[in-house]
Design an enzyme around this catalytic site. Structure first.
Site, PDB file in Angstrom:
ATOM      1  N   ARG A 180      93.366  47.877  55.881  1.00 34.69           N
ATOM      2  CA  ARG A 180      92.476  46.985  55.122  1.00 34.69           C
ATOM      3  C   ARG A 180      91.789  47.761  53.999  1.00 34.69           C
ATOM      4  NH1 ARG A 180      88.419  43.221  58.275  1.00 34.69           N
ATOM      5  NH2 ARG A 180      87.938  42.926  56.065  1.00 34.69           N
ATOM      6  N   ARG A 193      85.353  39.058  55.358  1.00 31.18           N
ATOM      7  CA  ARG A 193      84.015  38.538  55.083  1.00 31.18           C
ATOM      8  C   ARG A 193      83.764  38.420  53.582  1.00 31.18           C
ATOM      9  NH1 ARG A 193      78.867  38.604  56.678  1.00 31.18           N
ATOM     10  NH2 ARG A 193      77.380  39.538  55.239  1.00 31.18           N
ATOM     11  N   ARG A 213      76.865  39.669  61.141  1.00 28.41           N
ATOM     12  CA  ARG A 213      76.888  39.840  59.685  1.00 28.41           C
ATOM     13  C   ARG A 213      76.369  38.539  59.048  1.00 28.41           C
ATOM     14  NH1 ARG A 213      80.977  43.626  58.456  1.00 28.41           N
ATOM     15  NH2 ARG A 213      80.185  43.688  56.321  1.00 28.41           N
ATOM     16  N   PRO A 214      75.046  38.316  59.076  1.00 27.67           N
ATOM     17  CA  PRO A 214      74.517  37.039  58.579  1.00 27.67           C
ATOM     18  C   PRO A 214      74.764  36.850  57.084  1.00 27.67           C
ATOM     19  CG  PRO A 214      72.757  38.615  58.959  1.00 27.67           C
ATOM     20  CD  PRO A 214      74.008  39.238  59.509  1.00 27.67           C
ATOM     21  N   CYS A 239      81.761  40.511  63.331  1.00 28.74           N
ATOM     22  CA  CYS A 239      82.765  41.582  63.252  1.00 28.74           C
ATOM     23  C   CYS A 239      82.467  42.564  64.383  1.00 28.74           C
ATOM     24  CB  CYS A 239      82.777  42.224  61.885  1.00 28.74           C
ATOM     25  SG  CYS A 239      81.496  43.424  61.684  1.00 28.74           S
ATOM     26  N   LYS A 252      87.677  49.744  47.184  1.00 26.71           N
ATOM     27  CA  LYS A 252      87.931  48.432  47.818  1.00 26.71           C
ATOM     28  C   LYS A 252      86.736  47.515  47.604  1.00 26.71           C
ATOM     29  CE  LYS A 252      87.080  47.881  52.378  1.00 26.71           C
ATOM     30  NZ  LYS A 252      86.231  46.751  52.759  1.00 26.71           N
ATOM     31  N   ASN A 253      85.532  48.040  47.869  1.00 23.78           N
ATOM     32  CA  ASN A 253      84.346  47.169  47.856  1.00 23.78           C
ATOM     33  C   ASN A 253      83.871  46.824  46.458  1.00 23.78           C
ATOM     34  OD1 ASN A 253      84.565  47.121  50.576  1.00 23.78           O
ATOM     35  ND2 ASN A 253      82.854  48.534  50.961  1.00 23.78           N
ATOM     36  N   ASP A 274      72.495  34.575  55.453  1.00 23.71           N
ATOM     37  CA  ASP A 274      71.314  33.776  55.084  1.00 23.71           C
ATOM     38  C   ASP A 274      70.826  34.075  53.671  1.00 23.71           C
ATOM     39  OD1 ASP A 274      70.718  36.284  56.426  1.00 23.71           O
ATOM     40  OD2 ASP A 274      68.625  35.784  56.112  1.00 23.71           O
ATOM     41  N   LEU A 275      70.902  35.339  53.254  1.00 22.74           N
ATOM     42  CA  LEU A 275      70.403  35.687  51.914  1.00 22.74           C
ATOM     43  C   LEU A 275      71.287  35.084  50.819  1.00 22.74           C
ATOM     44  CD1 LEU A 275      69.417  39.419  52.458  1.00 22.74           C
ATOM     45  CD2 LEU A 275      67.874  37.450  52.249  1.00 22.74           C
ATOM     46  N   ASP A 279      79.287  53.408  55.821  1.00 23.37           N
ATOM     47  CA  ASP A 279      80.751  53.352  55.935  1.00 23.37           C
ATOM     48  C   ASP A 279      81.368  54.726  56.157  1.00 23.37           C
ATOM     49  OD1 ASP A 279      81.176  50.667  53.493  1.00 23.37           O
ATOM     50  OD2 ASP A 279      80.510  50.688  55.574  1.00 23.37           O
TER      51      ASP A 279
HETATM   52  C1  EPZ Z   1      79.075  45.588  52.289  1.00 19.90           C
HETATM   53  O1  EPZ Z   1      79.040  44.621  53.307  1.00 19.90           O
HETATM   54  C2  EPZ Z   1      80.371  46.362  52.480  1.00 19.90           C
HETATM   55  N1  EPZ Z   1      81.498  45.440  52.349  1.00 19.90           N
HETATM   56  C3  EPZ Z   1      80.395  47.027  53.858  1.00 19.90           C
HETATM   57  O2  EPZ Z   1      81.584  47.815  53.921  1.00 19.90           O
HETATM   58  C4  EPZ Z   1      79.189  47.947  53.984  1.00 19.90           C
HETATM   59  O3  EPZ Z   1      79.155  48.486  55.291  1.00 19.90           O
HETATM   60  C5  EPZ Z   1      77.890  47.154  53.713  1.00 19.90           C
HETATM   61  O4  EPZ Z   1      77.969  46.514  52.421  1.00 19.90           O
HETATM   62  C6  EPZ Z   1      76.664  48.050  53.734  1.00 19.90           C
HETATM   63  O5  EPZ Z   1      76.773  49.030  52.750  1.00 19.90           O
HETATM   64  C7  EPZ Z   1      81.909  45.079  51.124  1.00 19.90           C
HETATM   65  O6  EPZ Z   1      81.352  45.501  50.120  1.00 19.90           O
HETATM   66  C8  EPZ Z   1      83.068  44.149  51.045  1.00 19.90           C
HETATM   67  P1  EPZ Z   1      75.156  43.929  53.377  1.00 19.90           P
HETATM   68  P2  EPZ Z   1      77.934  43.422  53.239  1.00 19.90           P
HETATM   69  O7  EPZ Z   1      74.995  42.511  52.999  1.00 19.90           O
HETATM   70  O8  EPZ Z   1      77.716  43.019  51.838  1.00 19.90           O
HETATM   71  C9  EPZ Z   1      71.933  42.287  56.350  1.00 19.90           C
HETATM   72  C10 EPZ Z   1      83.626  48.549  54.785  1.00 19.90           C
HETATM   73  O9  EPZ Z   1      83.837  49.270  55.766  1.00 19.90           O
HETATM   74  N2  EPZ Z   1      72.152  40.979  55.718  1.00 19.90           N
HETATM   75  O10 EPZ Z   1      74.769  45.003  52.388  1.00 19.90           O
HETATM   76  O11 EPZ Z   1      78.331  42.404  54.207  1.00 19.90           O
HETATM   77  C11 EPZ Z   1      73.118  42.737  57.193  1.00 19.90           C
HETATM   78  O12 EPZ Z   1      73.020  42.206  58.488  1.00 19.90           O
HETATM   79  C12 EPZ Z   1      82.601  47.440  54.868  1.00 19.90           C
HETATM   80  O13 EPZ Z   1      84.172  48.695  53.669  1.00 19.90           O
HETATM   81  C13 EPZ Z   1      71.316  39.919  56.054  1.00 19.90           C
HETATM   82  O14 EPZ Z   1      70.407  40.056  56.875  1.00 19.90           O
HETATM   83  O15 EPZ Z   1      76.658  44.197  53.779  1.00 19.90           O
HETATM   84  C14 EPZ Z   1      72.979  44.249  57.189  1.00 19.90           C
HETATM   85  O16 EPZ Z   1      72.073  44.653  58.204  1.00 19.90           O
HETATM   86  C15 EPZ Z   1      82.075  47.272  56.279  1.00 19.90           C
HETATM   87  N3  EPZ Z   1      71.515  38.704  55.459  1.00 19.90           N
HETATM   88  C16 EPZ Z   1      72.341  44.541  55.832  1.00 19.90           C
HETATM   89  O17 EPZ Z   1      71.850  43.284  55.337  1.00 19.90           O
HETATM   90  C17 EPZ Z   1      72.508  38.501  54.522  1.00 19.90           C
HETATM   91  O18 EPZ Z   1      72.631  37.374  54.002  1.00 19.90           O
HETATM   92  C18 EPZ Z   1      73.317  45.078  54.812  1.00 19.90           C
HETATM   93  O19 EPZ Z   1      74.404  44.195  54.763  1.00 19.90           O
HETATM   94  C19 EPZ Z   1      73.341  39.591  54.195  1.00 19.90           C
HETATM   95  C20 EPZ Z   1      73.151  40.821  54.797  1.00 19.90           C
END
Ligand code: EPZ
Length: 420
Positions: A396, A92, A121-122, A116, A22-23, A124-125, A304
């Site tokens: 989902r 998202r 789920r910021p 969520c 999915k991801n 900012d990056l 996950d």
């Molecule tokens: C991806 O979400 C996955 N979703 C999530 O899977 C997964 O849990 C997550 O990566 C972590 O592995 C998809 O790929 C669609 P991140 P993502 O940006 O990209 C912080 C599922 O169940 N962060 O890697 O949103 C954030 O708060 C879903 O399939 C910032 O601070 O996750 C977190 O602590 C749930 N600023 C960390 O980074 C940003 O701009 C990792 O989040 C972005 C993220």
């Protein structure tokens, strides 16, 4: 709203094919915005998030068609550069259209994602990265408005390892003018599959498999045919589910090297695993040893699959600690497992699962995709009947989960209800 009705006590046996990731699909699909022509994505999973992404892209004028697991997409004639709130609030990953739109069309209007169930789920990056590449970013009325006639290569460092931000900024940089260096890029296989497909599309990227990517922007890219990697989280769910029922199950269409951390923990718990090139067989005839896990970025144990591990440890011979360094509040499944009789203590960023408690059926509520999976797995070993409400969360990310479990002998039915 659909619910699952599960009768516990069956040992899962047989063979199950794992779907595409999915991801990975959710990142590969918006990448089609970067080039004209028809993309063909093989091994695409048929789940709710994929339908949402297809509808979002369709609303922008992308032609999409899913036949079996073959998804074709053509973004040659876009009618909109906007991702409306209605889609983003459901998923998202809709924000992944931001990078490709600003890179190819110089403008994008994308709704800010909401929160969520397991915490903030910021993004900012995502925004800082695009600004570093020269985009003008404004946030107005809940929407991100991005403009830039042509992005310029730059050095951007992700101060947090982020799957989504890595994908978004990478998809922007490949069409930027000049050289981009990205450091602290996420190593998750889903990110690397985007690097792989972009390279086949004509992007010039060095450093695959490392946290530093060197990108020389090009003026245009072309459509390709590409195979989606197998879903390592679905695979982990089935491996753990089979083990906790003391079953004997073989998974096909898996990529074992994406599951090293999970395999290691399962072997430590006493599971017997036979690992092939694209198959994994798990046999378990006893209760597992208690094994602690800490969810980290790849190649660490995946966040996950931490809820699924908690369910597994309910059947263990002792106490085990589950920590999550990525989402410290991702323990919404605990109160629902406690309704089945689970003995779990929660703290700040962790929970302690005390194995051996008698689990008996009850009605439980899904809260997010992976928490719901842990409820289904616990229901498989709970005595009697369990009803799991709001299984749209499961739909989902899992393709026909009840059918796949049923094919392994689980007694599980889907029922459509009017209530919530
Ligand atoms: C991806 O979400 C996955 N979703 C999530 O899977 C997964 O849990 C997550 O990566 C972590 O592995 C998809 O790929 C669609 P991140 P993502 O940006 O990209 C912080 C599922 O169940 N962060 O890697 O949103 C954030 O708060 C879903 O399939 C910032 O601070 O996750 C977190 O602590 C749930 N600023 C960390 O980074 C940003 O701009 C990792 O989040 C972005 C993220």
């Amino acid at each position: 709203m659909d619910k699952f009705i599960v009768e516990g006590g069956v040992r899962l046996k047989g063979t199950v094919a794992i779907s595409g990731a999915k991801n990975a699909s959710l990142a590969l699909m918006p990448a089609c915005l970067l080039a004209p022509g028809t993309f063909t994505l093989n091994n695409t999973p048929n789940n709710r998030d994929l339908w949402t992404m297809s509808r979002l892209l369709g609303s922008m004028g992308v032609q999409t068609d899913l036949q079996g697991d073959v998804l074709t997409l053509d973004a040659s004639h876009l009618t909109s550069h906007e991702a409306p709130y209605d889609y983003v609030k459901q998923m998202r990953a809709s924000i992944y259209v931001l990078g490709p739109l600003i890179a190819r069309y110089g403008e994008a209007r994308v709704s800010l994602p909401g929160g969520c169930n397991f915490g903030p789920r910021p993004v900012d990056l995502h925004l800082k990265g695009l600004e570093k590449l020269g985009a003008q970013i404004e946030v107005e009325g809940g929407y991100i408005i991005a403009k830039c006639p042509r992005l310029q290569g730059a050095h951007f460092h992700f101060d947090v390892s982020s799957v989504g931000a890595s994908v978004n900024i990478l998809m922007a940089a490949v069409l930027a003018k000049g050289h981009t260096t990205l450091t602290n890029v996420a190593l998750e296989p889903e990110v690397m599959s985007v690097v792989h497909m972009l390279s086949l599309m004509g992007a010039r990227i060095e450093g695959t498999g490392t946290t530093t990517l060197e990108i020389d922007g090009v003026d245009e890219l072309h459509a390709v045919e590409f195979a989606t990697i197998p879903d390592r989280i679905e695979a982990a769910t089935f491996l753990i589910g089979a083990a906790m029922t003391k079953g004997d199950v073989t998974l096909t269409n898996v990529e074992p090297e994406h599951l090293t951390a999970v395999i290691q923990k399962m072997e430590k718990a006493g599971c017997e695993l036979e690992v092939g090139t694209s198959t994994i067989r798990v046999v378990m005839d006893d209760n597992p040893e208690p094994v602690d896990i800490t969810a980290r970025t790849y190649p660490g144990y995946p966040t996950d699959s931490q809820a699924q591990w908690a369910a597994f440890m309910l059947t263990s011979k002792g106490a085990s600690t589950i920590k999550d360094t990525i989402y410290p509040t991702r323990f919404g499944y605990v109160p629902e497992l406690q309704r089945l009789g689970a003995d779990i203590e929660t703290g700040d960023g962790y929970c302690i699962v005390k194995g051996g408690a008698h689990l008996s059926g009850a009605t439980v509520m899904s809260s997010d995709l992976r928490a719901s999976a842990s409820l289904v797995m616990a229901a498989l070993v709970a005595e009697g009947r369990t009803e799991i409400l709001r299984v749209y969360h499961l739909d989902r990310g899992y393709e026909a989960l009840e059918k796949k479990l049923g094919s392994l002998g689980a007694v599980i039915e889907r029922e459509t209800t009017e209530d919530f």
